[in-house]
Each structure stands twice: as structure tokens, then as C-alpha cells.
Design a protein around this motif. Sequence first.
Motif, PDB file in Angstrom:
ATOM      1  N   ALA A 192      -2.589  14.976 -42.836  1.00  0.00           N
ATOM      2  CA  ALA A 192      -3.177  14.518 -44.246  1.00  0.00           C
ATOM      3  C   ALA A 192      -3.336  16.117 -45.291  1.00  0.00           C
ATOM      4  CB  ALA A 192      -4.158  13.872 -44.163  1.00  0.00           C
ATOM      5  N   ALA A 193      -4.406  17.089 -44.873  1.00  0.00           N
ATOM      6  CA  ALA A 193      -4.545  18.746 -45.512  1.00  0.00           C
ATOM      7  C   ALA A 193      -3.860  19.348 -45.467  1.00  0.00           C
ATOM      8  CB  ALA A 193      -5.833  19.058 -44.911  1.00  0.00           C
ATOM      9  N   PHE A 194      -2.502  19.195 -44.747  1.00  0.00           N
ATOM     10  CA  PHE A 194      -1.206  20.247 -45.240  1.00  0.00           C
ATOM     11  C   PHE A 194      -0.570  19.480 -45.616  1.00  0.00           C
ATOM     12  CE2 PHE A 194       2.972  20.929 -44.028  1.00  0.00           C
ATOM     13  CZ  PHE A 194       3.098  22.280 -43.744  1.00  0.00           C
ATOM     14  N   ARG A 195      -0.563  18.446 -45.661  1.00  0.00           N
ATOM     15  CA  ARG A 195       0.556  17.528 -46.358  1.00  0.00           C
ATOM     16  C   ARG A 195      -0.233  17.794 -48.475  1.00  0.00           C
ATOM     17  NH1 ARG A 195       0.555  13.788 -42.683  1.00  0.00           N
ATOM     18  NH2 ARG A 195      -0.660  12.549 -43.591  1.00  0.00           N
ATOM     19  N   ALA A 224      -9.283  23.247 -49.418  1.00  0.00           N
ATOM     20  CA  ALA A 224     -10.647  23.382 -50.244  1.00  0.00           C
ATOM     21  C   ALA A 224     -10.768  24.369 -51.361  1.00  0.00           C
ATOM     22  CB  ALA A 224     -11.792  22.878 -49.589  1.00  0.00           C
ATOM     23  N   THR A 225     -10.237  25.311 -50.865  1.00  0.00           N
ATOM     24  CA  THR A 225     -10.394  27.029 -51.638  1.00  0.00           C
ATOM     25  C   THR A 225      -9.071  26.429 -53.079  1.00  0.00           C
ATOM     26  OG1 THR A 225      -9.079  27.941 -50.798  1.00  0.00           O
ATOM     27  CG2 THR A 225     -10.764  27.767 -49.384  1.00  0.00           C
ATOM     28  N   LYS A 226      -8.267  26.178 -52.568  1.00  0.00           N
ATOM     29  CA  LYS A 226      -6.987  25.798 -53.990  1.00  0.00           C
ATOM     30  C   LYS A 226      -7.733  25.506 -55.316  1.00  0.00           C
ATOM     31  CE  LYS A 226      -3.649  25.456 -50.251  1.00  0.00           C
ATOM     32  NZ  LYS A 226      -1.800  25.263 -50.415  1.00  0.00           N
ATOM     33  N   GLY A 228      -0.589  32.263 -55.768  1.00  0.00           N
ATOM     34  CA  GLY A 228      -1.145  30.881 -54.515  1.00  0.00           C
ATOM     35  C   GLY A 228      -0.674  31.082 -53.059  1.00  0.00           C
ATOM     36  N   TRP A 229       0.502  32.548 -53.739  1.00  0.00           N
ATOM     37  CA  TRP A 229       0.379  33.526 -52.163  1.00  0.00           C
ATOM     38  C   TRP A 229      -0.787  34.240 -51.859  1.00  0.00           C
ATOM     39  CZ3 TRP A 229       1.277  38.132 -50.561  1.00  0.00           C
ATOM     40  CH2 TRP A 229       2.477  38.871 -48.940  1.00  0.00           C
ATOM     41  N   ASP A 230      -1.649  35.047 -52.988  1.00  0.00           N
ATOM     42  CA  ASP A 230      -2.613  35.709 -51.777  1.00  0.00           C
ATOM     43  C   ASP A 230      -3.058  34.875 -51.964  1.00  0.00           C
ATOM     44  OD1 ASP A 230      -1.455  38.173 -53.260  1.00  0.00           O
ATOM     45  OD2 ASP A 230      -1.906  37.872 -55.141  1.00  0.00           O
ATOM     46  N   LEU A 231      -3.617  33.825 -52.364  1.00  0.00           N
ATOM     47  CA  LEU A 231      -4.857  33.428 -51.846  1.00  0.00           C
ATOM     48  C   LEU A 231      -4.116  32.607 -50.430  1.00  0.00           C
ATOM     49  CD1 LEU A 231      -7.200  31.729 -52.475  1.00  0.00           C
ATOM     50  CD2 LEU A 231      -5.677  29.192 -52.975  1.00  0.00           C
ATOM     51  N   ALA A 232      -3.695  32.300 -49.870  1.00  0.00           N
ATOM     52  CA  ALA A 232      -3.189  31.977 -49.010  1.00  0.00           C
ATOM     53  C   ALA A 232      -3.370  32.963 -47.764  1.00  0.00           C
ATOM     54  CB  ALA A 232      -1.357  31.371 -48.329  1.00  0.00           C
TER      55      ALA A 232
END
Length: 260
Positions: A144-147, A98-100, A116-120
Motif C-alpha cells: 500500500a505504501a509503495f502504491r 512519510a518523508t515525501k 523528488g529524485w534527490d529525496l529517493a
Amino acid sequence: MAPRSRDTDTDTDAARGIAAAADVDGDGDVDTHAHGQPRQRIVEAAAGLLAREGRDAVTTRAVAVAAGVQPPAIYRMFGDKGGLLDAVAEYGFATFLATKHVDPDPPDLIEDLRGGWDLAVEFGLANPALFTLMYSDPTRPASAAFRAGLEILMGRIRRLAAGGWLRVDEELAAMLIHATARGAVLTWLSLPEDRRNPALLTTLRESMVDAVTNREPAVRDAGPAGAARALRAALPEQTVLSGAEQHLLREWLDRVASDG
């Protein structure tokens, strides 16, 4: 009708992942008032205990008290504590998803990769116990969320490849990005606070960027036509293909390049 782009497919998959994560009772319908459902209350109560007191505090009795249910309800819904922790891990992946933010046409593909890397990493550092649980069991089936999150990452990687920026193949790029982000978080969390040097995170991120991308795009013009022209120009320098194979490939590349 023109075919949908890969980026559109990626956005759709991400939306499906979010919807799947919101289906807290498993009936296939999105629960718009999920916070009021017993299953969701239990998962959120367990996640809260995990964040405040650590994994050992997540007992069925403590979770039942925090969620306002009887302990048998937990066994009925999740089977055992392991099933409950799997549900909490899925909750973590859904929360991260949901943060992406999906930008189908970022102005700078390399900065989009860094972002994207920083967000993770930021998510992992802000949610240490949850992040550790999410990645503690490599044999856990992908949720499902991981995929859906992975599809967002693959969308970034495909855009890099199409622009001629990708140094390695797409699958290896995804593994490198995942491994460095996960390793950065877990290494940071393992260190005493007085030894946590922010340069560790920056250096790991830039090492990932250098390993995954070229300093300059390999193709001048993004898209299939530009890639075809770049590959056609490089054909005489390679010896893997026979003369007949080179001739056939050059004919195919000429067709693709002419569309540009």
C-alpha cells in the motif's frame, strides 16, 4: 460541484497509503500507538538489526530477543523469515512515504522533479541495507505504501504533461525516474568509498531530466486548452491520420481550445 482534480486524488491516495502503513496489526484500523504493538516491535527490531549488522543478522531468534517476544510469535505473525523480511520492506516503503512532501502546485515543475529524485536517492544512501531489501525482490507484491508513493510520482508526471514539459509518455517517464534513482543508489553502494564521486549522482539525475522532459514547454499555456491549441497547430505536419480523421480531431480540439 466541480470534479476533484487529479492532484487532489493523488494527495488522497498518499494519505491512504500512510494510513495503511500504520495499520500494523492488519485489522483495518490505524494503530495510534503502533510502537507498543508486538507486530510493530518485531518489525522495528528486525529493521534495526538489518541497519546495524546486515541481512544475515536478521534471524528469528535475534529478532525475538531484540523485540522482547518468544520466537513462536514471529512464526505466528509472519509465517517465516521471508514473511518477516517482506514486512520490513513494507516498513521501509512506509518510512520513505512519510518523508515525501506533496506540493499540488509547485512553482517550478522541473525542480520539483529533481527534488523528488534527490529525496529517493538520499533515502537510499541513508538507509542502504533497508533500501537494498526493499528492491531486492522484483516479484514482491506492491505494498500500500509503495502504491501511494507511486501515485505521488505520477502526480508529478501528470503536472509535467499538462504543462507541456513531458518528452515521453507518462508510464515510460515513471520507469525512467524509478530506474535511474534505484540504479544510482545501488551503483553508489557497490563502489568502494574512495571511488564514490558525487558527479555520478548529479549526472544520472540530469540525464533522467533530459530524457523525461523538454527544454521548453511544448504548450504555451498550461492546461487542456493550451495543449489542444498546440496539437491543433501541429496537425498539418503529421501523416498518421487520414483527412477525415484530421478533420474530426480538429473539430474536437477546437471545442477544447475554446474553453480556454
